[in-house]
Design an enzyme around this catalytic site. Structure first.
Site, mmCIF file in Angstrom:
data_model
loop_
_atom_site.group_PDB
_atom_site.id
_atom_site.type_symbol
_atom_site.label_atom_id
_atom_site.label_comp_id
_atom_site.label_asym_id
_atom_site.label_seq_id
_atom_site.Cartn_x
_atom_site.Cartn_y
_atom_site.Cartn_z
ATOM 1 N N ASP A 32 -92.685 -99.132 -1.701
ATOM 2 C CA ASP A 32 -92.965 -98.991 -0.270
ATOM 3 C C ASP A 32 -94.028 -97.930 0.031
ATOM 4 O O ASP A 32 -94.027 -97.308 1.091
ATOM 5 C CB ASP A 32 -91.679 -98.663 0.511
ATOM 6 C CG ASP A 32 -90.623 -99.728 0.315
ATOM 7 O OD1 ASP A 32 -91.002 -100.905 0.191
ATOM 8 O OD2 ASP A 32 -89.429 -99.384 0.274
ATOM 9 N N LYS B 19 -98.557 -100.480 -0.634
ATOM 10 C CA LYS B 19 -99.399 -101.258 -1.561
ATOM 11 C C LYS B 19 -99.960 -102.502 -0.879
ATOM 12 O O LYS B 19 -101.127 -102.845 -1.057
ATOM 13 C CB LYS B 19 -98.578 -101.699 -2.794
ATOM 14 C CG LYS B 19 -98.021 -100.547 -3.595
ATOM 15 C CD LYS B 19 -97.091 -101.036 -4.688
ATOM 16 C CE LYS B 19 -95.837 -101.719 -4.174
ATOM 17 N NZ LYS B 19 -94.879 -100.865 -3.480
ATOM 18 N N ASN C 155 -87.592 -109.196 -4.153
ATOM 19 C CA ASN C 155 -87.095 -107.848 -3.838
ATOM 20 C C ASN C 155 -88.206 -107.035 -3.169
ATOM 21 O O ASN C 155 -87.935 -106.090 -2.431
ATOM 22 C CB ASN C 155 -86.580 -107.128 -5.103
ATOM 23 C CG ASN C 155 -87.530 -107.197 -6.296
ATOM 24 O OD1 ASN C 155 -88.506 -107.940 -6.275
ATOM 25 N ND2 ASN C 155 -87.231 -106.446 -7.340
ATOM 26 N N GLY D 215 -91.179 -106.118 -0.546
ATOM 27 C CA GLY D 215 -91.465 -106.363 0.869
ATOM 28 C C GLY D 215 -92.772 -105.682 1.204
ATOM 29 O O GLY D 215 -92.854 -104.454 1.225
ATOM 30 N N HIS D 216 -93.817 -106.465 1.386
ATOM 31 C CA HIS D 216 -95.151 -105.909 1.624
ATOM 32 C C HIS D 216 -95.593 -106.281 3.032
ATOM 33 O O HIS D 216 -95.771 -107.457 3.346
ATOM 34 C CB HIS D 216 -96.139 -106.447 0.572
ATOM 35 C CG HIS D 216 -95.747 -106.089 -0.832
ATOM 36 N ND1 HIS D 216 -96.325 -106.650 -1.934
ATOM 37 C CD2 HIS D 216 -94.841 -105.208 -1.309
ATOM 38 C CE1 HIS D 216 -95.785 -106.132 -3.028
ATOM 39 N NE2 HIS D 216 -94.866 -105.263 -2.661
ATOM 40 N N ARG E 115 -82.878 -115.269 -23.262
ATOM 41 C CA ARG E 115 -83.509 -116.526 -23.692
ATOM 42 C C ARG E 115 -82.751 -117.773 -23.240
ATOM 43 O O ARG E 115 -82.760 -118.797 -23.907
ATOM 44 C CB ARG E 115 -83.736 -116.524 -25.213
ATOM 45 C CG ARG E 115 -84.770 -115.499 -25.608
ATOM 46 C CD ARG E 115 -84.607 -115.003 -27.006
ATOM 47 N NE ARG E 115 -83.377 -114.265 -27.176
ATOM 48 C CZ ARG E 115 -82.961 -113.798 -28.344
ATOM 49 N NH1 ARG E 115 -83.670 -114.000 -29.422
ATOM 50 N NH2 ARG E 115 -81.838 -113.137 -28.428
ATOM 51 N N GLN F 69 -92.855 -103.027 -6.233
ATOM 52 C CA GLN F 69 -92.031 -101.838 -6.515
ATOM 53 C C GLN F 69 -92.925 -100.638 -6.860
ATOM 54 O O GLN F 69 -94.053 -100.584 -6.398
ATOM 55 C CB GLN F 69 -91.003 -102.121 -7.625
ATOM 56 C CG GLN F 69 -89.890 -103.076 -7.206
ATOM 57 C CD GLN F 69 -90.238 -104.539 -7.352
ATOM 58 O OE1 GLN F 69 -90.730 -104.979 -8.382
ATOM 59 N NE2 GLN F 69 -90.000 -105.333 -6.310
ATOM 60 N N THR G 52 -88.217 -103.244 4.286
ATOM 61 C CA THR G 52 -88.786 -104.519 4.745
ATOM 62 C C THR G 52 -87.902 -105.683 4.318
ATOM 63 O O THR G 52 -87.777 -106.682 5.013
ATOM 64 C CB THR G 52 -90.193 -104.733 4.119
ATOM 65 O OG1 THR G 52 -90.940 -103.538 4.301
ATOM 66 C CG2 THR G 52 -90.939 -105.884 4.738
ATOM 67 N N THR H 65 -84.469 -105.405 3.145
ATOM 68 C CA THR H 65 -83.036 -105.310 3.451
ATOM 69 C C THR H 65 -82.733 -104.616 4.780
ATOM 70 O O THR H 65 -81.585 -104.629 5.219
ATOM 71 C CB THR H 65 -82.312 -104.520 2.341
ATOM 72 O OG1 THR H 65 -82.924 -103.223 2.251
ATOM 73 C CG2 THR H 65 -82.408 -105.221 0.997
ATOM 74 N N ASP I 278 -100.922 -89.875 8.687
ATOM 75 C CA ASP I 278 -100.673 -89.734 10.131
ATOM 76 C C ASP I 278 -99.227 -89.368 10.441
ATOM 77 O O ASP I 278 -98.950 -88.702 11.436
ATOM 78 C CB ASP I 278 -101.021 -91.048 10.856
ATOM 79 C CG ASP I 278 -100.289 -92.240 10.256
ATOM 80 O OD1 ASP I 278 -100.571 -92.573 9.086
ATOM 81 O OD2 ASP I 278 -99.434 -92.825 10.938
#
Ligand code: GDP
Ligand code: IMO
Ligand code: MG
Length: 428
Positions: free
Chosen positions: A13, A16, A38, A40-41, A144, A225, A304, A306, A338
């Site tokens: 978070d 990115k 998983n 969130g961007h 596998r 991540q 974002t 959860t 900011d």
């Protein structure tokens, strides 16, 4: 043209997605190489807000091709919903604009059920996962016994494998975790339907991107991540199940080592973490409320994926230096400067103390963080800086904060963001 890699230097978070969106302006391909939904961007473009979990953030730039590498675990339901969501926002995503590696692994409802059952069984030792089935899907990959995207090409065999997969996990759910079994037939039908829809997107990503690089095209790898959530290099066991660090981009896209240009380390001006695990510079009380925000602003620190309030704290240079080392970061992008406006004083953790000993680097890596942080205090600034676009227009105290980070890390901060919008960035 090189492969440029964008990674998070903290616990995710860092911003990115917005940096990828910006740099995708100069990219031909934007490729996710690890994790799953998983992630969130959030990307803000004018009045539109894009929240992406699986599709690379770079596809908002209309000329790019998005790539989902072999390093991912893909929930087809989420992927198809995301394609629809983007279409509704006038971003057309079809098989020409999105390529999914044949060697990526598939997340099924059985993985989600196992994730939930295992978290519950862990009790107070829980990891605080996103409950998206990530860990169990990677478990099956390394064991596998996973289902790869390429299996979707042969629907009859795919249906058989899926049914067997759900039935096997049902046994674990009922006998080990006292949880409800899933309807194997219903899951199979649902997934065969997804396979129909996703077949045209399946591609050999390794060939695609290697040829693109050979032809001088620009490939941007988008890490999900962050370094401290890396399975090998993070705060184990409070980590995710993939390798978000920069070398993960090569393995997760099927690329050789000769292509790398810049490794851009995205660093938030302070520290945040969602889920359980150590966090030496964590703060609570009014400072935490101030750093987290109330949820009024879209960028306030609530997950974002959860919606969980993020834990917050002061910037940790010991951990940042570690992240720069294990990723080979060549330049920093510092985000959310900011958010610090209006604080009287800012703390930066520059060392860890144990008894009389002060360490400038992690003695035993980030699994052992049982130290007292040693802080330096810097002056804050009062001015709102969200409209600043040039380095020289930043308040002196804000410049000093950034310069101090650079001096402590030995890596230049080439971009500084002062708001979520594309233009709210200072290039140096
Ligand atoms: P990611 O997972 O690293 O892509 O980051 P997230 O998208 O989960 O969280 C970053 C949040 O901060 C998003 O809501 C962004 O729109 C927002 N954001 C990114 N950079 C800045 C910035 O410089 N200032 C502010 N105020 N918000 C930002
Ligand atoms: P982006 O890409 C922040 C955290 C979870 C949990 C741990 C393991 O938006 O930065 P998992 O579901 O992966 O098994 O959960 O990892 N986590 C993240 N935290 N940002 C993320 O992604 C995350 N993805 C996973 O909260 O602590
Ligand atoms: Mg995020």
């Amino acid at each position: 043209m090189p492969l440029n890699i964008i990674i998070g230097t903290q616990w995710g978070d860092e911003g990115k997605g917005r940096v990828v969106d910006l740099l995708a302006g100069q990219a031909d391909y934007v490729a996710r190489y690890n994790g799953g939904d998983n992630a969130g961007h959030t990307v803000q473009v004018g009045k539109q807000t894009f929240k992406l979990h699986l599709i690379p953030s770079g596809v908002i730039q209309p000329h790019t091709v998005g790539v989902i590498g072999n390093g991912l675990v893909v929930n087809p339901a989420v992927l198809l919903q995301e394609v629809e969501m983007l279409r509704a926002l006038d971003i057309e995503i079809g098989p020409k604009r999105l390529k999914i590696s044949h060697a990526a692994h598939i997340i099924t409802p059985a993985h989600l059920a196992l994730d939930a059952a295992r978290e519950q069984a862990r009790g107070i030792g829980k990891i605080g996962t996103t409950l998206r089935g990530i860990g169990p899907a990677y478990n099956h990959k390394t064991e596998r016994s996973g289902l790869r995207v390429e299996a979707m090409r042969d629907l009859e065999n795919f249906a058989e494998s899926l049914k067997a997969h759900v039935e096997t996990i049902n046994k674990q759910l009922t006998t080990l975790y006292n949880a409800e079994p899933l309807d194997a037939q219903a899951v199979t039908e649902e997934y065969v339907n997804y396979a129909h829809q996703l077949k045209p997107y399946i591609s050999n990503v390794s060939i695609l991107l290697s040829q693109a690089l050979q032809h001088g095209e620009n490939v941007l790898a988008e890490g999900a991540q962050g370094t401290l959530l890396d399975l090998d290099h993070g705060t184990y066991p409070y980590v995710t199940s993939s390798n978000p660090t920069a070398p993960g981009a090569l393995v997760g896209l099927g690329l050789g080592v000769g292509h790398i240009g810049h490794v851009i380390g995205v660093t938030k001006s302070f520290q945040t973490r969602v889920g359980e695990g150590p966090f030496p510079t964590e703060v609570d009380g009014s400072t935490a409320g101030r750093l987290r925000g109330t949820g009024v602003n879209p960028w306030d620190e609530f997950g974002t994926t959860t919606g969980r309030p993020r834990r917050v704290g002061w910037l940790d240079i010991v951990l940042l230096r570690y992240a720069l080392r294990v990723n080979g970061v060549t330049e920093l992008t510092i985000t959310k400067l900011d958010v610090l406006s209006g604080l009287d004083a800012l703390k930066i953790c520059v060392g860890y103390r144990a008894g009389d000993q002060v360490y400038a680097d992690l003695p035993l890596g980030p699994t052992d963080l049982d130290y007292e942080p040693v802080y330096e205090e810097l002056n804050g600034w009062r001015e709102d800086i969200m409209s600043v676009r040039a380095w020289d227009d930043l308040p002196a105290a804000a410049q000093a904060y950034v310069e101090h980070i650079e001096a402590l890390c030995g890596v230049p901060a080439k971009m500084i963001s002062v708001g979520p919008e594309r233009e709210q960035i200072i290039q140096r």
